[in-house]
Write a protein that holds these residues in place. Structure first.
Motif, PDB file in Angstrom:
ATOM      1  N   ASN A 215     -53.949 -27.072 123.331  1.00  0.00           N
ATOM      2  CA  ASN A 215     -53.228 -26.466 124.249  1.00  0.00           C
ATOM      3  C   ASN A 215     -54.164 -25.162 124.831  1.00  0.00           C
ATOM      4  O   ASN A 215     -54.561 -24.723 123.607  1.00  0.00           O
ATOM      5  N   ALA A 216     -53.990 -24.773 125.884  1.00  0.00           N
ATOM      6  CA  ALA A 216     -54.673 -23.280 126.227  1.00  0.00           C
ATOM      7  C   ALA A 216     -53.381 -22.913 127.036  1.00  0.00           C
ATOM      8  O   ALA A 216     -52.868 -23.241 128.200  1.00  0.00           O
ATOM      9  N   VAL A 217     -53.119 -21.541 126.807  1.00  0.00           N
ATOM     10  CA  VAL A 217     -52.399 -20.635 127.675  1.00  0.00           C
ATOM     11  C   VAL A 217     -53.354 -19.503 128.108  1.00  0.00           C
ATOM     12  O   VAL A 217     -53.539 -18.737 127.217  1.00  0.00           O
ATOM     13  N   LYS A 235     -55.411  -5.885 142.464  1.00  0.00           N
ATOM     14  CA  LYS A 235     -56.310  -6.872 141.724  1.00  0.00           C
ATOM     15  C   LYS A 235     -55.107  -8.215 141.542  1.00  0.00           C
ATOM     16  O   LYS A 235     -54.175  -8.161 140.766  1.00  0.00           O
ATOM     17  N   ASN A 236     -55.395  -9.217 142.433  1.00  0.00           N
ATOM     18  CA  ASN A 236     -54.332 -10.382 142.349  1.00  0.00           C
ATOM     19  C   ASN A 236     -54.658 -11.477 141.378  1.00  0.00           C
ATOM     20  O   ASN A 236     -55.471 -12.101 141.196  1.00  0.00           O
ATOM     21  N   SER A 237     -53.836 -11.430 140.452  1.00  0.00           N
ATOM     22  CA  SER A 237     -53.803 -12.308 139.205  1.00  0.00           C
ATOM     23  C   SER A 237     -53.713 -13.687 139.576  1.00  0.00           C
ATOM     24  O   SER A 237     -54.446 -14.536 139.347  1.00  0.00           O
ATOM     25  N   LEU A 238     -52.902 -13.916 140.696  1.00  0.00           N
ATOM     26  CA  LEU A 238     -52.994 -15.452 141.392  1.00  0.00           C
ATOM     27  C   LEU A 238     -54.317 -15.957 141.601  1.00  0.00           C
ATOM     28  O   LEU A 238     -54.764 -16.972 141.360  1.00  0.00           O
ATOM     29  N   LEU A 239     -55.142 -15.010 142.225  1.00  0.00           N
ATOM     30  CA  LEU A 239     -56.319 -15.488 142.945  1.00  0.00           C
ATOM     31  C   LEU A 239     -57.525 -15.699 141.495  1.00  0.00           C
ATOM     32  O   LEU A 239     -58.346 -16.289 141.528  1.00  0.00           O
ATOM     33  N   MET A 240     -57.474 -14.749 140.333  1.00  0.00           N
ATOM     34  CA  MET A 240     -57.876 -14.915 139.365  1.00  0.00           C
ATOM     35  C   MET A 240     -57.735 -16.268 138.604  1.00  0.00           C
ATOM     36  O   MET A 240     -58.715 -16.785 138.351  1.00  0.00           O
ATOM     37  N   ALA A 241     -56.563 -16.631 138.585  1.00  0.00           N
ATOM     38  CA  ALA A 241     -56.091 -17.896 137.975  1.00  0.00           C
ATOM     39  C   ALA A 241     -56.957 -19.123 138.714  1.00  0.00           C
ATOM     40  O   ALA A 241     -57.492 -19.870 138.283  1.00  0.00           O
ATOM     41  N   HIS A 242     -56.805 -18.889 140.333  1.00  0.00           N
ATOM     42  CA  HIS A 242     -57.605 -20.100 141.020  1.00  0.00           C
ATOM     43  C   HIS A 242     -58.773 -19.968 140.929  1.00  0.00           C
ATOM     44  O   HIS A 242     -59.682 -21.279 140.591  1.00  0.00           O
ATOM     45  N   TRP A 265     -56.796 -30.560 131.448  1.00  0.00           N
ATOM     46  CA  TRP A 265     -55.403 -31.025 132.681  1.00  0.00           C
ATOM     47  C   TRP A 265     -54.650 -29.505 132.760  1.00  0.00           C
ATOM     48  O   TRP A 265     -54.215 -28.810 132.016  1.00  0.00           O
ATOM     49  N   VAL A 266     -54.921 -29.039 134.186  1.00  0.00           N
ATOM     50  CA  VAL A 266     -54.074 -27.940 134.468  1.00  0.00           C
ATOM     51  C   VAL A 266     -52.710 -28.446 134.886  1.00  0.00           C
ATOM     52  O   VAL A 266     -52.292 -29.170 135.965  1.00  0.00           O
ATOM     53  N   LYS A 267     -51.671 -27.889 133.873  1.00  0.00           N
ATOM     54  CA  LYS A 267     -50.444 -28.462 134.018  1.00  0.00           C
ATOM     55  C   LYS A 267     -49.522 -27.579 134.567  1.00  0.00           C
ATOM     56  O   LYS A 267     -48.351 -28.043 135.126  1.00  0.00           O
ATOM     57  N   GLU A 268     -49.691 -26.439 134.680  1.00  0.00           N
ATOM     58  CA  GLU A 268     -48.670 -25.495 134.885  1.00  0.00           C
ATOM     59  C   GLU A 268     -49.290 -24.096 135.447  1.00  0.00           C
ATOM     60  O   GLU A 268     -50.044 -23.637 134.549  1.00  0.00           O
ATOM     61  N   LEU A 269     -48.630 -23.744 136.715  1.00  0.00           N
ATOM     62  CA  LEU A 269     -49.191 -22.335 137.076  1.00  0.00           C
ATOM     63  C   LEU A 269     -47.997 -21.746 137.681  1.00  0.00           C
ATOM     64  O   LEU A 269     -47.468 -22.155 138.632  1.00  0.00           O
ATOM     65  N   ALA A 270     -47.906 -20.628 137.135  1.00  0.00           N
ATOM     66  CA  ALA A 270     -46.645 -19.514 137.556  1.00  0.00           C
ATOM     67  C   ALA A 270     -47.009 -18.148 137.482  1.00  0.00           C
ATOM     68  O   ALA A 270     -47.589 -17.487 136.506  1.00  0.00           O
ATOM     69  N   ASP A 281     -53.645 -28.734 129.110  1.00  0.00           N
ATOM     70  CA  ASP A 281     -54.078 -29.716 128.042  1.00  0.00           C
ATOM     71  C   ASP A 281     -55.258 -29.724 127.822  1.00  0.00           C
ATOM     72  O   ASP A 281     -55.966 -30.098 128.808  1.00  0.00           O
ATOM     73  N   ILE A 282     -55.932 -29.991 126.650  1.00  0.00           N
ATOM     74  CA  ILE A 282     -57.295 -30.152 126.266  1.00  0.00           C
ATOM     75  C   ILE A 282     -57.276 -31.702 125.579  1.00  0.00           C
ATOM     76  O   ILE A 282     -56.606 -31.711 124.563  1.00  0.00           O
ATOM     77  N   ARG A 283     -58.059 -32.421 125.797  1.00  0.00           N
ATOM     78  CA  ARG A 283     -58.207 -33.790 125.281  1.00  0.00           C
ATOM     79  C   ARG A 283     -59.588 -34.362 125.056  1.00  0.00           C
ATOM     80  O   ARG A 283     -60.388 -34.113 125.958  1.00  0.00           O
ATOM     81  N   ASP A 284     -59.796 -34.889 123.865  1.00  0.00           N
ATOM     82  CA  ASP A 284     -61.284 -35.423 123.554  1.00  0.00           C
ATOM     83  C   ASP A 284     -61.055 -36.375 122.480  1.00  0.00           C
ATOM     84  O   ASP A 284     -60.250 -35.974 121.573  1.00  0.00           O
ATOM     85  N   PHE A 285     -61.719 -37.410 122.422  1.00  0.00           N
ATOM     86  CA  PHE A 285     -61.630 -38.397 121.230  1.00  0.00           C
ATOM     87  C   PHE A 285     -62.587 -37.965 120.058  1.00  0.00           C
ATOM     88  O   PHE A 285     -62.225 -38.201 119.111  1.00  0.00           O
ATOM     89  N   SER A 286     -63.564 -37.457 120.269  1.00  0.00           N
ATOM     90  CA  SER A 286     -64.536 -36.954 119.346  1.00  0.00           C
ATOM     91  C   SER A 286     -64.119 -35.375 118.680  1.00  0.00           C
ATOM     92  O   SER A 286     -63.968 -34.618 119.528  1.00  0.00           O
ATOM     93  N   LYS A 287     -64.235 -35.355 117.579  1.00  0.00           N
ATOM     94  CA  LYS A 287     -64.366 -33.828 117.145  1.00  0.00           C
ATOM     95  C   LYS A 287     -65.136 -32.801 117.700  1.00  0.00           C
ATOM     96  O   LYS A 287     -64.766 -31.793 118.121  1.00  0.00           O
TER      97      LYS A 287
END
Length: 413
Positions: A215-217, A235-242, A265-270, A281-287
């Protein structure tokens, strides 16, 4: 009681997971899960199993003692009690004799399972298939697994000539919201040497690898200002996120990937102009691939912090679960070999697939209990078009019996 009767009995108990109660830390999140666990505890008692323990969390465990003098490893089987919250209605299951074409689930509501949309159903022509009336899930995810395990135990109890070592079974709650039951499960107390979940797909499929998941927050902190005096101050934090999202690798998202391809996977932005929180969410099959993805996000956040300054970006990275394959390497791969032989004895060709998701076995394996995943025979999980061929359900239970049988036989090998 036949395996079909057993399954139908379980579907009559509504065990829909409750996401709100789950988020509040309540487990089980729905009363039906405890009701089903209590029914299973009674059935296990009637079958003569020992050390039956039903906890307040609805985690249920039991042991079928060894019937051999040989020192056989303890094999275990897991299924989850809850069903997905995509649909919450009570299940109205029905058995149809499938001879090809479409299946009318509900003529009054014009709900039809169409062969053109689900062409894999054609392979089950001439078989009985369990479906719903189109107003709910079937709940084969994961009640087909529960029925398969319970029927296998019944077969062993009624056929003492089948030599076996200790067999443990476990039924856990709230898999459908973050594998919560598995995370609360005490592997050391359970005392099994290896195990299998039954929580997958069509006949023949087998899972011994899935995601390394994290996970990443990311929190973006801006500077608010009134528009009339905002120049040089806002300084617009919404634009930073985008802008942060725009710097993620193009094409590495769930909608562009399959097979063993990982993703962000960008799952939520508020948020608002002053503060915005991005969840991924971050996903990968290999270590190494997983480690590289997490390192990339950290470097991207650090670079944006330098660019925007004043504590504008903070990232919190955490691990969710590991790839089951990490626990089944080298000499630890024997559960795969046993399952492959069990499939073969039942005339089933194993189709090992990488699971692009998590399941209880991933958590259990990380805790030290190697736990690949056997098919239940069902299709279209989380859908009103979920269906379960009867012969596939029977095959799943037969595979469980043979896994147990082979585990004992290998002591002589």
């Amino acid at each position: 009681m036949t395996i079909v009767e057993r399954f139908l009995n379980y579907t009559r108990i509504n065990t829909t997971t409750d996401r709100n109660k789950g988020a509040a830390g309540i487990m089980p999140s729905s009363p039906g899960q405890m009701e089903l666990a209590q029914l299973l505890a009674r059935e296990l008692t009637e079958l003569g199993l020992e050390d039956i323990r039903l906890r307040d969390t609805a985690i249920l465990t039991a042991t079928l003692p060894s019937n051999t003098s040989k020192c056989v490893p303890t094999v275990s089987f897991f299924a989850h009690l809850d069903t997905s919250a995509e649909q919450v209605n009570d299940t109205q299951a029905q058995i149809v004799a499938y001879n090809g074409g479409d299946i009318v689930l509900n003529s009054a509501l014009d709900i039809v399972l169409k062969e053109a949309e689900f062409p894999e159903i054609a392979q089950y022509r001439g078989q009985e298939i369990i479906v719903t009336d189109g107003t709910s899930l079937l709940g084969a995810d994961d009640k087909a697994a529960i029925a398969a395990i319970m029927h296998a135990v019944k077969v062993l109890v009624e056929n003492p000539s089948i030599e076996h070592g200790p067999v443990k079974v476990a039924f856990v709650p709230d898999e459908e919201q973050g594998l919560r039951g598995a995370k609360a499960f005490d592997v050391e107390e359970f005392g099994a040497d290896f195990g299998y979940t039954l929580d997958c797909c069509g006949i023949g499929e087998f899972v011994h690898e899935n995601w390394n998941a994290g996970n990443a927050v990311v929190t973006f902190t801006g500077q608010s200002a009134h528009p009339m005096s905002a120049k040089g101050k806002l300084k617009n934090s919404l634009l930073m996120a985008h802008k942060f999202i725009a710097m993620l690798p193009p094409g590495e998202a769930p909608e562009y990937t399959d097979g063993r391809e990982g993703y962000y996977w960008v799952k939520e932005l508020a948020g608002n102009s002053a503060k915005t929180v991005l969840k991924m969410d971050i996903r990968d099959f290999s270590k190494q691939g997983y480690a590289d993805r997490m390192a990339f996000l950290q470097k991207l956040a650090d670079s944006c912090q330098v660019l925007w300054g004043e504590q504008a970006v903070h990232i919190d990275l955490s691990d969710r679960y590991e790839n089951v394959a990490n626990s089944l390497e080298g000499e630890a791969s024997f559960p795969i070999d046993i399952a492959k032989e069990a499939y073969s004895r039942n005339g089933i060709e194993m189709n090992a697939i990488p699971m692009r998701g998590g399941y209880d076995g991933a958590v259990l394996s990380q805790k030290g209990l190697p736990c690949p995943n056997i098919f239940t025979g069902a299709h279209n999980f989380h859908s009103i078009y979920e269906y379960l061929p009867v012969s596939s359900l029977e095959a799943a239970s037969n595979v469980v019996v043979d896994v147990i049988r082979i585990t004992a036989e290998r002591i002589d090998a």
